[in-house]
Design a protein around this motif. Structure first.
Motif, mmCIF file in Angstrom:
data_model
loop_
_atom_site.group_PDB
_atom_site.id
_atom_site.type_symbol
_atom_site.label_atom_id
_atom_site.label_comp_id
_atom_site.label_asym_id
_atom_site.label_seq_id
_atom_site.Cartn_x
_atom_site.Cartn_y
_atom_site.Cartn_z
ATOM 1 N N GLU A 134 0.799 -1.223 0.000
ATOM 2 C CA GLU A 134 0.000 0.000 0.000
ATOM 3 C C GLU A 134 0.833 1.274 0.000
ATOM 4 O O GLU A 134 0.349 2.323 -0.427
ATOM 5 C CB GLU A 134 -0.920 0.001 1.226
ATOM 6 N N SER A 135 2.049 1.203 0.508
ATOM 7 C CA SER A 135 2.847 2.422 0.675
ATOM 8 C C SER A 135 4.282 2.178 0.259
ATOM 9 O O SER A 135 4.821 1.085 0.468
ATOM 10 C CB SER A 135 2.796 2.882 2.137
ATOM 11 N N ARG A 136 4.911 3.207 -0.310
ATOM 12 C CA ARG A 136 6.314 3.073 -0.715
ATOM 13 C C ARG A 136 7.270 3.421 0.414
ATOM 14 O O ARG A 136 8.474 3.225 0.289
ATOM 15 C CB ARG A 136 6.614 3.942 -1.939
ATOM 16 N N VAL A 137 6.776 3.976 1.527
ATOM 17 C CA VAL A 137 7.590 4.261 2.705
ATOM 18 C C VAL A 137 6.972 3.543 3.885
ATOM 19 O O VAL A 137 5.787 3.710 4.178
ATOM 20 C CB VAL A 137 7.674 5.775 2.998
ATOM 21 N N LEU A 138 7.780 2.738 4.563
ATOM 22 C CA LEU A 138 7.294 1.908 5.658
ATOM 23 C C LEU A 138 8.200 2.097 6.858
ATOM 24 O O LEU A 138 9.427 1.944 6.749
ATOM 25 C CB LEU A 138 7.272 0.446 5.218
ATOM 26 N N VAL A 139 7.627 2.459 7.999
ATOM 27 C CA VAL A 139 8.395 2.696 9.220
ATOM 28 C C VAL A 139 8.073 1.603 10.232
ATOM 29 O O VAL A 139 6.899 1.410 10.589
ATOM 30 C CB VAL A 139 8.068 4.073 9.827
ATOM 31 N N VAL A 140 9.105 0.903 10.681
ATOM 32 C CA VAL A 140 8.968 -0.111 11.726
ATOM 33 C C VAL A 140 9.613 0.445 12.980
ATOM 34 O O VAL A 140 10.810 0.759 12.980
ATOM 35 C CB VAL A 140 9.632 -1.436 11.304
ATOM 36 N N ASN A 141 8.829 0.603 14.052
ATOM 37 C CA ASN A 141 9.360 1.201 15.268
ATOM 38 C C ASN A 141 9.132 0.289 16.460
ATOM 39 O O ASN A 141 8.215 -0.538 16.466
ATOM 40 C CB ASN A 141 8.746 2.586 15.513
ATOM 41 N N GLY A 142 9.976 0.450 17.460
ATOM 42 C CA GLY A 142 9.865 -0.356 18.674
ATOM 43 C C GLY A 142 11.074 -0.152 19.561
ATOM 44 O O GLY A 142 12.035 0.524 19.179
ATOM 45 N N PRO A 143 11.070 -0.736 20.765
ATOM 46 C CA PRO A 143 12.159 -0.522 21.715
ATOM 47 C C PRO A 143 13.492 -1.069 21.213
ATOM 48 O O PRO A 143 13.545 -1.917 20.309
ATOM 49 C CB PRO A 143 11.697 -1.293 22.961
ATOM 50 N N ALA A 144 14.572 -0.602 21.825
ATOM 51 C CA ALA A 144 15.910 -1.105 21.494
ATOM 52 C C ALA A 144 15.993 -2.591 21.805
ATOM 53 O O ALA A 144 15.510 -3.057 22.846
ATOM 54 C CB ALA A 144 16.960 -0.340 22.300
ATOM 55 N N GLY A 145 16.594 -3.352 20.887
ATOM 56 C CA GLY A 145 16.816 -4.769 21.111
ATOM 57 C C GLY A 145 15.608 -5.647 20.867
ATOM 58 O O GLY A 145 15.666 -6.859 21.085
ATOM 59 N N VAL A 146 14.490 -5.060 20.375
ATOM 60 C CA VAL A 146 13.282 -5.850 20.214
ATOM 61 C C VAL A 146 13.322 -6.720 18.964
ATOM 62 O O VAL A 146 12.534 -7.656 18.819
ATOM 63 C CB VAL A 146 12.051 -4.912 20.199
ATOM 64 N N GLY A 147 14.220 -6.428 18.027
ATOM 65 C CA GLY A 147 14.359 -7.247 16.828
ATOM 66 C C GLY A 147 13.800 -6.620 15.574
ATOM 67 O O GLY A 147 13.443 -7.317 14.624
ATOM 68 N N LYS A 148 13.759 -5.282 15.524
ATOM 69 C CA LYS A 148 13.229 -4.584 14.336
ATOM 70 C C LYS A 148 14.057 -4.893 13.100
ATOM 71 O O LYS A 148 13.525 -5.217 12.032
ATOM 72 C CB LYS A 148 13.224 -3.065 14.584
ATOM 73 N N THR A 149 15.381 -4.776 13.237
ATOM 74 C CA THR A 149 16.263 -4.998 12.083
ATOM 75 C C THR A 149 16.179 -6.433 11.599
ATOM 76 O O THR A 149 16.110 -6.702 10.392
ATOM 77 C CB THR A 149 17.702 -4.629 12.444
ATOM 78 N N ALA A 150 16.172 -7.394 12.534
ATOM 79 C CA ALA A 150 16.070 -8.803 12.149
ATOM 80 C C ALA A 150 14.765 -9.080 11.417
ATOM 81 O O ALA A 150 14.731 -9.801 10.413
ATOM 82 C CB ALA A 150 16.181 -9.688 13.388
#
Length: 768
Positions: A134-150
């Motif tokens: 639906e969108s060309r820009v997607l933001v994934v947010n959450g606490p440090a160490g929660v595994g966003k990058t993984a």
């Protein structure tokens, strides 16, 4: 066209982009009206087109012909055809075949490897699929160490085929100790991934160039560790076909105006956390101690990073029970509770336990990596920190990778998670003596100085100083002593680390190291420009040289820094720096230094169109350089005198200066500067109507610049070739040269692109 072929085309509709989809749909409609054969060749071609979008374009032309739709194309004049071409029908006239030039820049494939032990997060993966559509820009947010990058890497690696023009990655260092990455720094790395080697000095110009470079490209851009929407916005590509995914601890709601979709990522539930632990240590081991697994999961508080750290420790020590690991988390959390990391005691406990299991040497390296002013490093950095040979340092890094304390990026590149980096820095302050930490950091600065000095001796030997304060550096530079391309690539790749070390040396009051490191970076600023970075570092280097009390160092910082100012379009300030350098040289009695300052002062006058003052400075610089026997410097001044003569409309005066400069510089084995003399000689001969001689000079100059890898001067020669074509009354050839020159100017981010845009517009309108 047979029914089977039409059915295959219908299946292919779902696999191609919008442009190919509309074409293929049109062809199906025509084919359904003229089903008269079931050609095996047609079926084979369409099958290949369905799997390969490059083939699809050629097949489209062929299918048009096979469905009784005739397309007549005519190619005349100096027109050229590139890419995949299928000829149907007659060919009249001469046919000339040209092999396309191979691109030296591979398609960027920068995504770090996907996590090996990723588990769970099914709901988040489904949400990413829906939001990504639906969108060309997607933001994934959450606490440090929660595994966003993984989470993102696991998802993105399943979608890379959708982005054939490149997958890029940038760490915005939102929570790093050195502060967030600037837009200009990040844009520089992204542009260089597409072969742009001259980055504009202003962030707004670099962002505009980035949008131009990415226009029409189907690319993926992952931005990790973003901290604000303003940090992300200049990095958005200039195409609707691109996708941008952002990982951040913050919500970044400001990107909503850019059409961003948002996905918050919470802590792992107990089942997912236990599954992550089990995948790493094995099913049998986990099932043997289910209660202890639950205890570990509870201590890790749903943080994926904490679970991964404990799992890595257990996997590396098969004799260690899960219950013992849980007990260690309890002990470490109580004993070192004061060393919380961003309020995350679970990560603190896991890191403390992981470090407790390390052998002495890897533990020492881990702590010392925490003193580095940058988060990405290699075996050479580790070798300098530990004062060990690189092979030993690689083994120590492998131990840290095995413990999941360091992330391996490939090609001898490693990095810390920002929480792990903070932990290492805390341990360095707590467990390393101040003297040992300072000595380790100083060795790193000295190694970079030694390597940069080696690159300088390869690339600009006339500028290099005989000796740097590089201590007893044990490892050699990471390039051969005669490999110019590798030396320049190393300077380009490590510019962030080099800049961080200059700032560190200034903060540590290592003034001699600071100005020498800036001085050794000269080829980076000369060949790759980076004027804004060069301006900052030369200001720091000048202050350090003055504190060091070395007049020669002050003079070098003034003259080199003035050139950076001139490149930034600040001729007044540049002239003031050159004037200071000249006065200092007069006080010290150095004729070579006086000539250098006058040469630069003339450049500043030339940039400001003060031709009389420029010529006077160049004449005096030439006199001094000839008096002291500095032949190369004298010929470089002749080049600028010739440029002034051309600006005054006196090409007949420029030609002898340029011919002399070319002969001498070739004899001195300086092909780069000799090629500049040839380029200007071609311009002067064009002005004099000596067209054949001009073409010969420009052709030879182009070859020399290609050999030197100078995209900017290749563009300049193309511009001069366009001027030659105009003088010969060949506007078609001139327009072709100008267009190619403009494309290269845009590639390197040169300000000359405005001048070429006007030339292209003028000729295009006259042709129309």
């Amino acid at each position: 066209m047979g029914p089977l072929t039409i059915d295959i085309m219908r299946q292919a509709l779902a696999r191609v982009g919008p442009a190919e989809r509309s074409r293929l749909g049109w062809i199906i409609g025509v084919a359904e009206q003229s089903v008269n054969q079931d050609d095996e060749l047609a079926e084979l071609a369409v099958r290949q087109a369905a799997a390969d979008t490059r083939t699809a374009q050629a097949v489209w032309v062929w299918l048009e012909a096979s469905t009784s739709v005739r397309v007549d194309n005519a190619i005349s004049g100096s027109a050229q055809v590139s890419g995949n071409v299928l000829q149907v029908g007659e060919v009249r006239g001469d046919v000339h075949l040209y092999a396309p030039a191979a691109s030296s820049i591979p398609v960027p494939r920068q995504l770090p490897p996907p996590p090996a032990q990723f588990t769970g997060r099914l709901a988040e993966l489904d949400a990413l699929d829906q939001l990504g559509a639906e969108s060309r820009v997607l933001v994934v947010n959450g606490p440090a160490g929660v595994g966003k990058t993984a989470l993102l890497l696991s998802w993105l690696h399943s979608r890379t085929e959708r982005f054939p023009d490149g997958q890029l990655h940038a760490d915005l260092r939102g929570h790093g100790p050195e502060g967030p990455a600037s837009a200009l720094e990040t844009l520089g790395g992204l542009l260089r991934a597409f072969g742009v080697d001259r980055i504009p000095g202003e962030a707004a110009e670099a962002a505009a160039l980035w949008r131009s470079v990415t226009a029409g490209r189907r690319i993926l851009l992952m931005l990790d560790n973003a901290v604000t929407a303003a940090q992300v916005r200049p990095l958005l590509p200039g195409t609707a076909d691109a996708s941008v995914v952002v990982a951040s601890r913050n919500r970044l709601t400001g990107l909503g105006v850019d059409g961003a979709a948002f996905l918050p990522v919470g802590l792992l539930d107990e089942v997912a956390a236990a599954g992550l632990l089990e995948r790493r240590i094995g099913h049998r081991r986990a099932q043997a101690e289910p209660a202890a697994v639950g205890q570990v999961v509870a201590r890790c508080a749903g943080l994926a990073l904490a679970v991964s750290l404990v799992a890595a420790r257990l996997a590396a020590r098969p004799q260690l029970t899960v219950a013992a690991a849980a007990a260690a988390l309890d002990r470490e959390n109580g004993r070192l509770a004061a060393l919380r990391l961003d309020g995350e005691p679970a990560v603190q406990s896991a890191l403390d336990a992981s470090c407790a299991s390390l052998a002495v040497a890897p533990a020492r390296l881990y702590r010392r990596l925490g003193v580095l002013p940058f988060g990405e490093f290699g075996a050479d950095d580790a070798a300098a920190l530990t004062n060990e040979p690189p092979l030993v340092a690689e083994e120590l890094l492998d131990a840290l990778v095995e413990a999941n304390l360091v992330e391996e990026l490939g090609a001898d590149r490693y990095r810390f998670h920002d929480l792990v980096r903070l932990h290492a820095a805390l341990l360095a302050r707590a467990q390393e003596s101040a003297a040992d930490a300072e000595a380790a950091l100083r060795r790193v600065v000295q190694w970079y100085l030694a390597a940069a000095g080696a690159a300088e001796r390869i690339l600009t030997p006339s500028h290099a100083v005989p000796r740097h304060d590089d201590g007893e550096v044990r490892q050699p530079p990471p390039f051969a002593p005669d490999d110019q391309a590798a030396a320049l690539a190393w300077l380009d790749r490590t510019r962030t680390q080099l800049a961080a070390l200059v700032r560190t040396a200034v903060a540590q009051h290592w003034d001699q190291l600071a100005w020498q490191l800036v001085d050794a970076m000269h080829p980076l600023f000369l060949r790759l420009r980076a004027p804004e970075l060069g301006d900052e570092l030369h200001r720091l280097g000048l202050a350090a040289a003055r504190r060091d009390g070395e007049p020669a160092a002050v003079a070098r910082m003034l003259t080199d820094g003035a050139r950076r100012l001139d490149n930034l379009g600040k001729p007044a300030e540049s002239g003031a720096w050159y004037q200071q350098a000249y006065e200092l040289a007069c006080d010290e009695g150095g004729l070579k230094e006086q000539a250098q300052a006058l040469h630069g002062l003339g450049r500043s006058h030339r940039s400001a169109e003060r031709l009389t003052q420029a010529e006077a400075c160049f004449r005096e610089a030439l006199r001094l350089r000839e008096a002291i026997g500095y032949r190369r410097g004298a010929e470089l001044t002749r080049l600028l005198l010739a440029e002034v003569a051309m600006a005054r409309g006196r090409p007949e005066s420029a030609v002898p200066e340029l011919e002399s400069a070319h002969r001498t510089l070739m004899a001195l084995e300086d092909p780069y500067e000799a090629a500049r003399a040839l380029a200007f000689l071609g311009q002067a001969r064009t002005a004099l109507g000596r067209f054949d001689a001009a073409a010969q000079a420009l052709e030879e100059a182009a070859g020399l610049f290609r050999g030197a890898g100078s995209a900017y001067w290749e563009a300049r020669v193309l511009e001069l070739s366009g001027q030659l074509a105009e003088a010969k009354d060949n506007p078609e050839q001139a327009l072709a040269c100008y267009r190619e020159s403009l494309a290269r100017y845009q590639q390197v981010g040169a300000a000359d692109r405005d001048r070429l845009s006007e030339a292209v517009r003028r000729l295009a309108e006259s042709e129309g």
